[in-house]
Every structure is written in C-alpha cells, then in structure tokens.
Design an enzyme around this catalytic site. Structure first.
Site, PDB file in Angstrom:
ATOM      1  N   ARG A  78       0.839  -1.281   0.019  1.00  0.00           N
ATOM      2  CA  ARG A  78      -0.062   0.070   0.165  1.00  0.00           C
ATOM      3  C   ARG A  78       1.103   1.236   0.045  1.00  0.00           C
ATOM      4  O   ARG A  78       1.662   1.406   0.951  1.00  0.00           O
ATOM      5  CB  ARG A  78      -0.888  -0.020   1.121  1.00  0.00           C
ATOM      6  CG  ARG A  78      -1.744   1.207   1.438  1.00  0.00           C
ATOM      7  CD  ARG A  78      -2.717   1.265   2.597  1.00  0.00           C
ATOM      8  NE  ARG A  78      -3.132   2.794   2.841  1.00  0.00           N
ATOM      9  CZ  ARG A  78      -3.122   3.377   3.807  1.00  0.00           C
ATOM     10  NH1 ARG A  78      -2.459   2.906   4.815  1.00  0.00           N
ATOM     11  NH2 ARG A  78      -3.581   4.692   3.725  1.00  0.00           N
ATOM     12  N   HIS A 122      -2.647  11.097   0.990  1.00  0.00           N
ATOM     13  CA  HIS A 122      -2.002  10.881   2.250  1.00  0.00           C
ATOM     14  C   HIS A 122      -1.285  11.958   2.726  1.00  0.00           C
ATOM     15  O   HIS A 122      -0.089  11.903   3.263  1.00  0.00           O
ATOM     16  CB  HIS A 122      -0.966   9.886   2.382  1.00  0.00           C
ATOM     17  CG  HIS A 122      -0.829   8.895   3.596  1.00  0.00           C
ATOM     18  ND1 HIS A 122      -0.998   7.531   3.800  1.00  0.00           N
ATOM     19  CD2 HIS A 122      -0.561   9.651   4.677  1.00  0.00           C
ATOM     20  CE1 HIS A 122      -0.559   7.265   5.005  1.00  0.00           C
ATOM     21  NE2 HIS A 122      -0.470   8.409   5.649  1.00  0.00           N
ATOM     22  N   GLU A 167      -7.062   8.573   6.623  1.00  0.00           N
ATOM     23  CA  GLU A 167      -7.579   9.200   7.829  1.00  0.00           C
ATOM     24  C   GLU A 167      -7.984  10.645   7.910  1.00  0.00           C
ATOM     25  O   GLU A 167      -7.390  11.619   8.169  1.00  0.00           O
ATOM     26  CB  GLU A 167      -6.274   9.070   8.759  1.00  0.00           C
ATOM     27  CG  GLU A 167      -5.620   7.690   8.993  1.00  0.00           C
ATOM     28  CD  GLU A 167      -4.503   7.608   9.954  1.00  0.00           C
ATOM     29  OE1 GLU A 167      -4.172   6.397  10.691  1.00  0.00           O
ATOM     30  OE2 GLU A 167      -3.797   8.770  10.178  1.00  0.00           O
ATOM     31  N   ASN A 294      -7.140   1.819   9.986  1.00  0.00           N
ATOM     32  CA  ASN A 294      -5.781   1.935  10.807  1.00  0.00           C
ATOM     33  C   ASN A 294      -5.931   1.702  12.167  1.00  0.00           C
ATOM     34  O   ASN A 294      -6.817   2.813  12.730  1.00  0.00           O
ATOM     35  CB  ASN A 294      -5.078   3.334  10.380  1.00  0.00           C
ATOM     36  CG  ASN A 294      -4.828   3.396   8.819  1.00  0.00           C
ATOM     37  OD1 ASN A 294      -5.024   2.503   8.118  1.00  0.00           O
ATOM     38  ND2 ASN A 294      -4.460   4.508   8.585  1.00  0.00           N
ATOM     39  N   TYR A 296      -4.146   1.625  16.163  1.00  0.00           N
ATOM     40  CA  TYR A 296      -2.654   1.528  16.914  1.00  0.00           C
ATOM     41  C   TYR A 296      -3.044   1.150  18.240  1.00  0.00           C
ATOM     42  O   TYR A 296      -2.268   0.674  18.911  1.00  0.00           O
ATOM     43  CB  TYR A 296      -2.121   2.962  16.685  1.00  0.00           C
ATOM     44  CG  TYR A 296      -1.506   2.972  15.253  1.00  0.00           C
ATOM     45  CD1 TYR A 296      -0.295   2.443  14.989  1.00  0.00           C
ATOM     46  CD2 TYR A 296      -2.171   3.731  14.200  1.00  0.00           C
ATOM     47  CE1 TYR A 296       0.220   2.416  13.659  1.00  0.00           C
ATOM     48  CE2 TYR A 296      -1.717   3.830  12.982  1.00  0.00           C
ATOM     49  CZ  TYR A 296      -0.633   3.146  12.523  1.00  0.00           C
ATOM     50  OH  TYR A 296      -0.017   3.266  11.500  1.00  0.00           O
ATOM     51  N   GLU A 354      -3.074  -0.053   8.206  1.00  0.00           N
ATOM     52  CA  GLU A 354      -2.092   0.140   9.105  1.00  0.00           C
ATOM     53  C   GLU A 354      -2.258  -0.409  10.434  1.00  0.00           C
ATOM     54  O   GLU A 354      -3.225  -0.440  10.820  1.00  0.00           O
ATOM     55  CB  GLU A 354      -1.806   1.832   9.209  1.00  0.00           C
ATOM     56  CG  GLU A 354      -1.505   2.401   7.928  1.00  0.00           C
ATOM     57  CD  GLU A 354      -1.241   3.919   8.396  1.00  0.00           C
ATOM     58  OE1 GLU A 354      -0.989   4.398   9.567  1.00  0.00           O
ATOM     59  OE2 GLU A 354      -1.274   4.848   7.346  1.00  0.00           O
TER      60      GLU A 354
END
Length: 449
Positions: A78, A122, A167, A294, A296, A354
């Site tokens: 990606r 991005h 995002e 994504n 985290y 991600e």
C-alpha cells in the site's frame, strides 16, 4: 506446544508507506510544492527541523525497495501518490515525469508479484490549493475528483484496489483544529467543514475511479479508528466515551454507511457543524467495496467540560506497555473494533491498512536490528485479527505500518515504525528481526503463539 492460527487462503499480507514520508525528491522532475513541504520548512513546526526533502529517497531507490518487499515476501504494498508530483498546481496540466514514476513503480510491483494498493491522498495537498482555502474550499473536493480520474485513467488497467483518503480525521482535526500537522490551523468551525469536504471528495473520487476503471475496480477509504473507553464507571465519563466515539469514529462512519452525521454530535457541535448542500450525503454514501482500518491503540477518556470539542480528556491506564509514541499496547482493541464495524456497519470487506508500533531500534554489533518488542506487538495483533475472522468478520488483508522507517510527520525522524531499518545518512536498509519473522508468517499464512 505452540498454537498455530491459520488465515484464510488468499489472505493479503502487506506493508504500507506514504509518499511524503518516504519519497524525498521534493522539488525534482517538475513536482510542485505540497503543504507538508511548506510546513516542514517552517521553523518550529517539525521536531529538530526535520523535513521530508530526502526522507528514504524512495523516488530514486524504488527498485531496491521492491527487492526488499520480495525478500520479505509481501503479497501487497500500500503506497500513496503525491498529488503535487503528478499535478504540480493541483489541477490543470499533468506532470509527465510524475506520472511516469508511478507507472514504473506499479509495473515493478506487478513484475515482483506484489499487488499495488494505491492511496490517492495521504496528506500532501498541493500548496497552490491551500492558497485558495485548501480543504476548506468546496471546489477542492471536485479538483480531487479530477485528480482521481487522471490517476485512474493512467493506472487503472493495472491497479484494481484504490483508497481515496487516508485518515480524514487526522487531516481535519490534527491539521485544522490542533494545528500540529500541515496546514497548521486551529479553527474548530473550519476543521468540521474540512471533514465534510473530505467526505464529499471521497464520494466524488470513488465515482471517478469507477468510471476510469473496469469491473474489477474496487474503491475504499481508510479511517483511523479506536474503541473509546471510559476512564471510570461514572455517568459523566461514560457520556464522555460516547462523545469520543462520535468524534473519532461515528463522525466518518455514519455518513459513509448511513448517509447522515450522528445526531448527538450535530447537537454537540451546534453552530460549528459543517454546511451541507442538498445531495451531499447521497454523494458521500457512494457504495464502498471495502473499508480500510488503521488501528494503533484504544482511546481512554474522562469527562472534561472545559476542554475543546468533544470535551474529553485522554487518560493513560497504568500498567500496560506503551510504545515510543506514548500509545498503550492494546491488541484486544483490534478485535473489539473489527467486530463492532462488522456488526454496526457491515462493510462488504475490511482491510487493516495500518497497524504497527514505534520502538527505539538500534543496529547491534552484528549489524542486525533485534526488535523483539515489535515482533511481539504484531504477533498479538495478528492473533486478534484471526480471532475476528473466526467470529465472522470479513477481513481480507493486513498491511503492517510501515515497510520502512520514515519521516514521522511533526516528530520528524525521531520515531521508527519500520520492519526495515533505514540509516538516514547512508540510506542503508536492514530488514529487522520483525521483518524476518513477518516473512515467515506470510510464507505459512499463519501465526504461532
């Protein structure tokens, strides 16, 4: 005895990067200036005065980087396209050298047996578009669709999976409310209007990509999402967690899948809420082929009536491990998030676009990077992803962040997320222990614990 968690046949194991974080060549071959070029060159905006001028020099070293991907065995890669590299002023005449670069990159990936997963935005908006209001200007949503059409026509014969935005929450709020990212503004009304224009531009670009592609074209969007947990059982903190969920998750998920902003958040925002033109919500709700996630960490909050929207304050639970970013290691949150998305929104497919961690990696005397903590982090998250699949989640692939150590936005080169170590002065690459371990996971399509 170790337990093996086997993934479905055809599961897409990959890694991810972003153009400004790795490409360098910031002013070469006709590329225009981006808002991150301008922001990083502004004193005081980025730690240590770091810039993405050279970054990982991927623009010149892409062939070597594809060889690294082959060595690891990545099935997917990606990456994002730099809008000002292909359209220096954001619109009008295209830059042939920029288009040729991505042509070569896509062809090289396909020759290596690695599927390209292309993100259109991005965060590196052409600076000339920022000068007419950036994402606060509704016209930019339509310029983005024109850019999508250009890229779709050029690469759509070979690229079948597209992500419009990475995002949008970060673009809107970190860039326009907190001022920590480019363009560095602190205006809540503008931030909310930007969030709407980003969603509108997604819908317009999704149509443009489908028009330029064929029956195999798949279009999605990537959101940064986190379970929102209350710091206590108090009613006030429980309500704060609901607001945090609306701010971070539902504000983007609801328009995309339900065609409306969450009523509780519109009430909270009041006259700060974005202006929405007739027909906008239907355009935003263009059918998605997949949702990129994504993940985290989780978000733990308490009520903070005097804080800015959404009137919450982050709380750090005591006891767990934390990464270099100060983020709690919380693999269970991935399972919670994936099952919630499937249950509440039922996307046709999900990809983890991600997931990764920053730790203080160093090269040892043997010339290796023994990042055992990253290996453990990824293992536990892979196992939670497997658990979600077992429970019916339509998860089709997993992109580790990141392929390479790179420019970490306002934190410059101080944080390393890569499964490949980059020595920035020499541009030497070293596959870390986690990268070797990941290679084994991909080869076996299974993870052991």
């Amino acid at each position: 005895m170790a337990e093996e968690h086997e993934f479905p046949a055809g599961f897409l194991w990959g890694a991810a990067t972003a153009s400004y974080q790795i490409e360098g060549a910031w002013n070469e071959d006709g590329k225009g200036e981006s808002i991150w070029d301008r922001f990083s060159h502004t004193p005081g905006k980025v730690l240590n005065g770091d810039t993405g001028d050279v970054a990982c020099d991927h623009y010149h070293r892409w062939k070597d980087d594809i060889q690294l991907m082959q060595e690891i065995g990545l099935k997917g890669y990606r990456f994002s396209i730099s809008w000002p590299r292909v359209l220096p002023t954001g619109r009008g005449k295209a830059n042939p050298a920029g288009l040729d670069f991505y042509d070569r990159l896509v062809d090289g990936l396909l020759e290596a047996g690695t599927r390209p997963f292309v993100t259109l935005y991005h965060w590196d908006l052409p600076q000339t578009l920022q000068e007419i209001g950036g994402w606060g200007n509704r016209d930019v949503a339509y310029y983005f669709a024109d850019y999508a059409a250009l890229i779709g026509r050029r690469l759509g014969d070979r690229v079948k999976q597209w992500i419009t935005h990475n995002e949008p929450w970060v673009v809107a709020f970190v860039g326009h409310l907190y001022g920590v990212h480019a363009p560095g503004l602190t205006d809540p009304r503008l931030a909310l209007q930007v969030s709407h224009h980003l969603l509108l531009s997604h819908g317009e670009a999704a149509r443009a990509l489908r028009d330029a592609g064929d029956a195999d074209t798949q279009v999605g969007i990537t959101l940064n999402l986190s379970p929102a947990h209350a710091a206590s059982e108090s009613e006030a903190d429980q309500a704060a967690a609901r607001r945090q969920d609306g701010f971070l998750n539902r504000w983007f998920l609801d328009p995309l899948f339900r065609g409306a902003y969450p009523p509780d958040m519109l009430e909270l925002y009041g006259d700060l809420a974005p202006q929405v033109a007739p027909g906008d919500m239907a355009r935003i709700q263009a059918p998605l082929d997949f949702l990129g996630v994504n993940y985290y960490t989780r978000s733990v909050v308490k009520d903070a009536p005097d804080a800015e929207i959404p009137k919450t304050q982050a709380v750090k639970p005591e006891g767990p491990e934390y990464t270099e970013m100060g983020w709690e290691v919380y693999p269970e949150g991935l399972y919670e998030l994936l099952t919630r998305l499937q249950r509440d929104y039922d996307p046709p497919a999900l990809y983890i676009t991600e997931n990764g961690c920053a730790f203080p990696d160093e090269v040892n005397e043997q010339g290796q990077v023994d990042d055992e903590r990253r290996e453990a982090y990824l293992r536990e998250h892979f196992i939670q992803a497997h658990r979600a699949i077992q429970d019916g989640v339509k998860l089709r692939g997993y992109f580790v962040w990141s392929l390479l150590d790179n420019f970490e936005w306002a934190l410059g080169y101080s944080k390393r997320f890569g499964i490949v170590y980059v020595d920035y002065p020499t541009q030497q690459r070293i596959i870390k222990r986690s990268g070797r371990w990941y290679s084994n996971v991909i080869a076996r399509n299974a993870v052991e614990r």
